[in-house]
Design a protein around this motif. Structure first.
Motif, mmCIF file in Angstrom:
data_model
loop_
_atom_site.group_PDB
_atom_site.id
_atom_site.type_symbol
_atom_site.label_atom_id
_atom_site.label_comp_id
_atom_site.label_asym_id
_atom_site.label_seq_id
_atom_site.Cartn_x
_atom_site.Cartn_y
_atom_site.Cartn_z
ATOM 1 N N ASP A 183 2.878 -5.877 3.769
ATOM 2 C CA ASP A 183 1.471 -6.088 4.128
ATOM 3 C C ASP A 183 0.642 -5.712 2.904
ATOM 4 O O ASP A 183 0.324 -4.547 2.682
ATOM 5 C CB ASP A 183 1.092 -5.229 5.332
ATOM 6 C CG ASP A 183 -0.298 -5.560 5.884
ATOM 7 O OD1 ASP A 183 -1.186 -5.892 5.071
ATOM 8 O OD2 ASP A 183 -0.483 -5.484 7.110
ATOM 9 N N ALA A 221 -2.666 -3.805 3.570
ATOM 10 C CA ALA A 221 -2.499 -2.399 3.946
ATOM 11 C C ALA A 221 -2.023 -1.565 2.760
ATOM 12 O O ALA A 221 -2.474 -0.427 2.578
ATOM 13 C CB ALA A 221 -1.511 -2.288 5.103
ATOM 14 N N CYS A 243 5.341 0.526 3.239
ATOM 15 C CA CYS A 243 4.450 -0.640 3.263
ATOM 16 C C CYS A 243 4.377 -1.212 1.855
ATOM 17 O O CYS A 243 3.943 -0.528 0.920
ATOM 18 C CB CYS A 243 3.070 -0.231 3.768
ATOM 19 S SG CYS A 243 1.926 -1.613 3.956
ATOM 20 N N ILE A 297 -1.096 -3.118 10.852
ATOM 21 C CA ILE A 297 -0.207 -3.591 9.792
ATOM 22 C C ILE A 297 0.774 -4.635 10.328
ATOM 23 O O ILE A 297 1.093 -4.664 11.512
ATOM 24 C CB ILE A 297 0.567 -2.444 9.124
ATOM 25 C CG1 ILE A 297 1.580 -1.823 10.081
ATOM 26 C CG2 ILE A 297 -0.383 -1.373 8.601
ATOM 27 C CD1 ILE A 297 2.553 -0.901 9.393
#
Length: 489
Positions: free
Chosen positions: A337, A340, A412, A357
């Motif tokens: 993501d 994010a 992430c 997310i």
């Protein structure tokens, strides 16, 4: 003694025609390598295909002319203009006055207007160097081998392993066969056969008992015949909707087409007789998580093959994530993501991340999941492979954030990251053995990262462009009849 002059090129992309979005030329820029110094910096000392090509040719005393090699992480259909640019650049990088050509290819690259990119690039290379110059290529085990590939090459050597841990060795094998061909020691003849089967990657495992291992073991037996130069077993790539998709075999003999045809037909029948054993099934997200938490000792690997990054998926599926936000035991998941990840970098280590997310590529892979957690680490996402898969290969996840949400740790990433190497976890100062559950967006290749520590494996069947039920996909170009859709090939 005059050295053999060999041109070296490469084009590597596994194309998922069901994946969201298109793949442009920029996707290939991170591995756009040309000329000797660049090759040596990138591939020297690595256990990659190109590392094997360089080492093999050096062992043979060949003069190496480094043309363009480019590749990209598996993803959606390649834009037609990008395909033309890549092929033009590759062909123009090959000097016509060489003794042979070796190409590092995948075998399942698809572009707008080009359902068989490898067949097309080999055709153009053949046109460039002429009909008498030997051409060899390496292929991934998931190649969708076409007659065009076979027609325009003299030698095709595919990986023998899945997870793919023999890319280096197969490249060395290919270049040694090429040099022997150039020197007139052998006269390769290839025979190609297809049993008419489409199977999922999860059933192509080569290092454990099962139908694929049985077929591969027979291929190794056949290679012991002194008249046989190579046997390539390709499981195919079912997420490319192209006519040639599916299982295929190439038997290469030293000037003996009848022998090659005999063995190719044997392997074809052997695969067909085992077709029902290639069926695969997984658990729902909730059932898989419940089973994982009930197991006493971890890590337990939840195999989310439907979001297989190595198969071109978006890496942001949330079907498992939404049920893991409040786990009873320590769990780890990687989610791509970019929005994010960049926001976490803006907030900084120690800050609270609050937002949704994942689930931003399309609705097939789920909706964004709201989370609130602490940002524990931020990195540039760069690392080098240390595991058995392509040891020494450079990798980059883009800006990366480690976010803790209770007992759930989320890595992430800005860029899609396949779990091919332990470095994607260790590079952010995490230790996979600390987690009871690890979610992998992969089919089989995750074993090169976590296979030595996992205590149990649970397959998960959730929606996605790499889903395990092929009957859920709408094929339009696939050559029929083919199993499992039709009773006879």
């Amino acid at each position: 003694m005059i050295k053999v002059i060999i041109a070296v090129i490469g084009m590597f992309h596994e194309t998922n025609t069901f994946a969201p979005g298109l793949t442009d030329l920029d996707a290939f820029r991170s591995e756009w390598v040309q000329e000797d110094d660049a090759y040596l910096e990138r591939y020297s000392g690595t256990r990659t295909s190109m590392g094997g090509v360089l080492d093999g040719l050096q062992e043979e005393g060949a003069k190496i002319i480094c043309g363009l090699h480019t590749g990209a992480t598996p993803s959606g259909l390649v834009i037609g203009g990008a395909a033309e640019a890549i092929m033009d650049a590759i062909v123009n990088s090959v000097e016509a006055s060489v003794d042979g050509v070796v190409a590092v290819l995948h075998g399942a690259m698809v572009a707008q207007g080009y359902p068989d990119m490898e067949g097309e690039i080999l055709r153009r290379i053949r046109e460039r160097v002429g009909p008498t110059i030997p051409v060899a290529a390496t292929l991934d085990l998931h190649a969708n081998i076409s007659r065009e590939m076979v027609y325009n090459a003299d030698i095709l050597v595919g990986f023998d392993t899945y997870p793919h841990i023999d890319a280096y060795e197969r490249a060395v094998e290919a270049v040694k066969l090429l040099v022997r061909t150039v020197q007139g020691e052998i006269s390769p003849v290839m025979i190609f056969s297809q049993p008419g089967m489409l199977i999922v990657p999860q059933m192509m495992l080569t290092d454990e008992d099962g139908p694929m291992k049985e077929i591969m073991d027979r291929a190794f037996d056949i290679e012991r015949d002194p008249g046989v130069l190579n046997v390539t077993v390709a499981g195919g790539f079912p997420y490319s909707d192209v006519p040639e998709a599916g299982v295929a075999f190439i038997v290469t003999t030293n000037g003996n087409p009848a022998l090659a045809e005999h063995y190719a037909e044997e392997l074809k029948q052997m695969a067909w007789e085992r077709r029902d054993r290639f069926e695969y099934a997984g658990y729902s997200a909730v059932t898989a998580i419940d089973r994982a938490m009930a197991i006493q000792e971890g890590p337990v690997i939840l195999v989310e093959g439907s979001d297989n990054v190595g198969g071109g998926s978006p890496a942001d599926a949330t079907h498992l994530l939404r049920h893991l936000v409040n786990p009873p035991k320590k769990s780890l998941i990687v989610i791509c993501d970019a929005q994010a990840a960049l926001e976490a970098h803006r907030l900084g280590v120690g800050a609270t991340f609050h937002g949704a997310i994942g689930g931003k590529s399309d609705r097939l892979h789920g909706d964004p999941v709201p989370i609130q957690g602490t940002i524990r680490n931020l990195t540039d996402g760069k690392y080098t492979h240390t595991g058995p898969y392509m040891t020494g290969q450079w990798a980059g996840m883009g800006k990366t954030a480690v976010i803790e949400v209770g007992l759930l740790t989320i890595i992430c990433t800005e860029k899609r990251t396949a779990p091919w190497d332990p470095g994607h976890v260790s590079s952010v100062d995490l230790h996979p053995q600390d987690y009871h559950v690890i979610v992998v967006k992969s089919a089989i290749a995750w074993k090169t990262a976590f296979g030595n520590i996992c205590k149990d494996i649970i397959p998960v069947d959730t929606p996605g462009c790499c889903g395990s039920n092929l009957r859920n996909f709408q094929y339009e170009q696939l050559r029929r009849p083919i199993y499992p859709f039709d009773p006879q090939p």
